[in-house]
Scaffold this motif. Structure first.
Motif, mmCIF file in Angstrom:
data_model
loop_
_atom_site.group_PDB
_atom_site.id
_atom_site.type_symbol
_atom_site.label_atom_id
_atom_site.label_comp_id
_atom_site.label_asym_id
_atom_site.label_seq_id
_atom_site.Cartn_x
_atom_site.Cartn_y
_atom_site.Cartn_z
ATOM 1 N N TYR A 231 0.791 -1.243 0.000
ATOM 2 C CA TYR A 231 0.000 0.000 0.000
ATOM 3 C C TYR A 231 0.820 1.289 0.000
ATOM 4 N N GLY A 232 2.137 1.161 -0.275
ATOM 5 C CA GLY A 232 2.969 2.352 -0.379
ATOM 6 C C GLY A 232 2.897 2.990 -1.767
ATOM 7 N N GLY A 233 2.263 2.310 -2.739
ATOM 8 C CA GLY A 233 2.061 2.854 -4.082
ATOM 9 C C GLY A 233 3.356 3.094 -4.846
ATOM 10 N N GLY A 234 3.244 3.890 -5.933
ATOM 11 C CA GLY A 234 4.423 4.270 -6.688
ATOM 12 C C GLY A 234 4.651 3.459 -7.957
ATOM 13 N N ILE A 235 3.687 2.613 -8.337
ATOM 14 C CA ILE A 235 3.849 1.861 -9.583
ATOM 15 C C ILE A 235 3.440 2.759 -10.752
ATOM 16 N N GLU A 236 4.276 2.774 -11.779
ATOM 17 C CA GLU A 236 3.943 3.575 -12.960
ATOM 18 C C GLU A 236 3.065 2.749 -13.895
ATOM 19 N N MET A 237 1.885 3.272 -14.196
ATOM 20 C CA MET A 237 0.989 2.562 -15.109
ATOM 21 C C MET A 237 0.746 3.412 -16.339
ATOM 22 N N GLU A 254 2.473 10.110 7.768
ATOM 23 C CA GLU A 254 2.160 11.514 8.066
ATOM 24 C C GLU A 254 2.495 12.452 6.911
ATOM 25 N N GLU A 255 3.633 12.195 6.229
ATOM 26 C CA GLU A 255 4.047 13.146 5.195
ATOM 27 C C GLU A 255 3.540 12.788 3.802
ATOM 28 N N THR A 256 3.659 11.512 3.450
ATOM 29 C CA THR A 256 3.436 11.155 2.048
ATOM 30 C C THR A 256 2.197 10.297 1.811
ATOM 31 N N GLY A 257 1.547 9.851 2.877
ATOM 32 C CA GLY A 257 0.359 9.005 2.717
ATOM 33 C C GLY A 257 -0.821 9.831 2.245
ATOM 34 N N ILE A 258 -1.628 9.268 1.362
ATOM 35 C CA ILE A 258 -2.729 10.038 0.805
ATOM 36 C C ILE A 258 -4.019 9.825 1.580
ATOM 37 N N ALA A 259 -4.262 8.558 1.975
ATOM 38 C CA ALA A 259 -5.535 8.260 2.644
ATOM 39 C C ALA A 259 -5.722 9.145 3.877
ATOM 40 N N ARG A 260 -4.604 9.466 4.547
ATOM 41 C CA ARG A 260 -4.639 10.271 5.771
ATOM 42 C C ARG A 260 -5.250 11.652 5.548
ATOM 43 N N LYS A 261 -5.067 12.176 4.339
ATOM 44 C CA LYS A 261 -5.558 13.532 4.049
ATOM 45 C C LYS A 261 -7.050 13.542 3.767
ATOM 46 N N TYR A 262 -7.629 12.350 3.692
ATOM 47 C CA TYR A 262 -9.062 12.240 3.416
ATOM 48 C C TYR A 262 -9.815 11.953 4.704
ATOM 49 N N SER A 263 -11.022 12.485 4.826
ATOM 50 C CA SER A 263 -11.928 11.975 5.859
ATOM 51 C C SER A 263 -12.507 10.680 5.294
ATOM 52 N N LYS A 264 -13.162 9.916 6.140
ATOM 53 C CA LYS A 264 -13.734 8.658 5.654
ATOM 54 C C LYS A 264 -14.740 8.918 4.533
ATOM 55 N N GLU A 265 -15.562 9.944 4.693
ATOM 56 C CA GLU A 265 -16.576 10.245 3.668
ATOM 57 C C GLU A 265 -15.911 10.611 2.346
ATOM 58 N N THR A 306 -4.473 0.636 9.806
ATOM 59 C CA THR A 306 -3.705 -0.362 10.563
ATOM 60 C C THR A 306 -2.484 -0.868 9.781
ATOM 61 N N VAL A 307 -2.367 -0.488 8.518
ATOM 62 C CA VAL A 307 -1.269 -0.975 7.670
ATOM 63 C C VAL A 307 0.020 -0.206 8.013
ATOM 64 N N PRO A 308 1.173 -0.895 8.124
ATOM 65 C CA PRO A 308 2.425 -0.183 8.415
ATOM 66 C C PRO A 308 2.651 0.988 7.445
ATOM 67 N N LYS A 309 3.031 2.140 8.026
ATOM 68 C CA LYS A 309 3.214 3.341 7.197
ATOM 69 C C LYS A 309 4.457 3.218 6.312
ATOM 70 N N ILE A 310 4.342 3.735 5.109
ATOM 71 C CA ILE A 310 5.498 3.736 4.202
ATOM 72 C C ILE A 310 5.704 5.161 3.705
ATOM 73 N N LYS A 311 6.971 5.610 3.766
ATOM 74 C CA LYS A 311 7.281 6.944 3.240
ATOM 75 C C LYS A 311 7.611 6.803 1.758
ATOM 76 N N ASN A 312 6.757 7.305 0.905
ATOM 77 C CA ASN A 312 6.964 7.207 -0.534
ATOM 78 C C ASN A 312 6.213 8.366 -1.170
ATOM 79 N N ASP A 313 6.972 9.348 -1.662
ATOM 80 C CA ASP A 313 6.363 10.580 -2.163
ATOM 81 C C ASP A 313 5.964 10.437 -3.628
ATOM 82 N N ILE A 314 4.685 10.168 -3.852
ATOM 83 C CA ILE A 314 4.201 9.924 -5.215
ATOM 84 C C ILE A 314 4.183 11.213 -6.040
#
Ligand code: HEC
Ligand code: HEC
Length: 326
Positions: A231-237, A254-265, A306-314
């Protein structure tokens, strides 16, 4: 010193020769075939509830790769697959007895969806396997394939055959393998436990992890959470018009995760409608998953926490890609 160099030269020469021979072998033999399987005897009863559930799974899985532009499952060209894998086509899975799967038994279909192996032992490397989808959900998919729904009605058409590149063929001799047929029942998740339901919806049914982790090929399909870059993403399609599009980091970093910036809705809206909170549209191949319920997508959001956080700046990666392609 010279002796060492000479030895090293011979060694390197042999390695190169061996690799060359292996490539030639792979180019000639193509995708490996396996022993003819023992197909389980399964007879799926077609009930309205199963057809409805099968349709949900088909809408986020089978339709994406098998439906033509008239919504019939005649098979088609898979344009989003990066070119190094070759030119890939799916197959006709309508009820047509010759061009489609009208002649497959329920057991053959389920065996194939679990393992990637057809009744004759041939292996379909590009078709995803579904090792963690519950028995009941797979039966629902089969019930839907046999139903009176429009997309599955017999159409006697045949897509072109896939032209797998040498890279793909090499992969089928190394990392891409059939999966074993499960020896025991695969139970559905406890639907009152959002984390269990979320993991099941994301990994088993939605296959979100396979696009949103570290590698499109090197994945653990059974123990999905062991996949590298989970779930760290970064695959080029390859997106619309051949433009590159990079998959998002869905961890709660905290820095690079996207889901965090969203509310559940907002997350539910993005996944089901394909629209970000700022109104921008998610690009192909991130297609809207309208068939999933709010409860299921909300559960994915809870699971991702609950997934381990990964730092990956997409963002950084996408910008670099666009500059490189200019
Ligand atoms: C990522 C794209 C993709 C998805 C998603 C997908 N398929 Fe496929 N499928 C393929 C490709 C590509 C092939 C052809 C494989 C080959 O020829 O080796 C295939 C082959 C098949 C075959 C074998 C047909 C034959 O004649 O050999 C069946 C059956 C099948 N798919 C059913 C399904 C069902 C049911 C679903 C949904 C649960 C599904 N597929 C989802 C890409 C996909
Ligand atoms: C076929 C590959 C693929 C699959 C399967 C897939 N995604 Fe995506 N996803 C992408 C790509 C590519 C993007 C980036 C789209 C863009 O930047 O326009 C993306 C973007 C997203 C975004 C938006 C992130 C942002 O930039 O704001 C979310 C949320 C998301 N995906 C969630 C999911 C969920 C949940 C699932 C499973 C139900 C899923 N995705 C399945 C490829 C995929």
């Amino acid at each position: 010193m010279k002796k060492v160099l000479k030895f090293f030269g011979i060694f390197l020469g042999s390695v190169v020769l061996l690799i060359g021979l292996f490539c030639a072998y792979v180019a000639i033999t193509g995708v490996p075939t396996y022993d003819k399987p023992n197909i389980p005897e399964i007879s799926v009863e077609i009930t309205p509830a199963r057809v409805a559930r099968g349709e949900v799974i088909a809408n986020i899985q089978c339709m994406e790769c098998h439906a033509n532009n008239k919504n019939q499952l005649t098979g088609k060209y898979l344009g989003e697959v990066p070119a190094i894998f070759g030119k890939l086509y799916s197959k006709n899975i309508t009820q047509d007895k010759v061009k489609g799967i009208g002649n497959w038994t329920d057991g053959e279909l389920i065996y194939f969806l679990r393992t990637g192996i057809r009744r004759d032992g041939s292996y379909a490397p590009v078709m995803p396997q579904y090792p963690n989808v519950s028995d009941e959900d797979l039966k629902s998919v089969v019930a839907w394939l046999r139903s009176d729904r429009f997309p599955v009605q017999a159409v006697p058409e045949e897509p072109q055959s896939s032209d797998l590149s040498i890279v793909s063929k090499l992969l089928t001799h190394t990392v891409m393998k059939p999966l074993p047929y499960p020896q025991h029942m695969i139970a559905p998740p406890d639907s009152t436990d959002p984390i269990a339901l979320g993991k099941y919806t994301a990994d088993a049914v939605g296959d979100c992890f396979s696009c949103h982790s570290g590698d499109l090929v090197d994945q653990n399909k059974v123990h999905t959470e062991r996949t590298k870059g989970y779930y760290g993403g970064g695959i080029e399609m390859t997106g619309e018009g051949g433009k590159p599009v990079v998959t998002a980091n869905l961890t709660f970093d905290e820095e690079t995760g996207i889901a965090r910036k969203y509310s559940k809705e907002q997350f539910i809206k993005a996944v089901k409608m394909g629209v970000r909170p700022d109104g921008s549209i998610l690009r192909y191949p991130m297609t809207p998953k309208l068939a999933l319920s709010d409860q299921e997508v909300g559960a994915i959001y809870e699971y991702l926490k609950t997934v381990p956080k990964i730092k990956n700046d997409i963002k950084q990666k996408s910008t670099e890609l666009e500059i490189a392609k200019k």
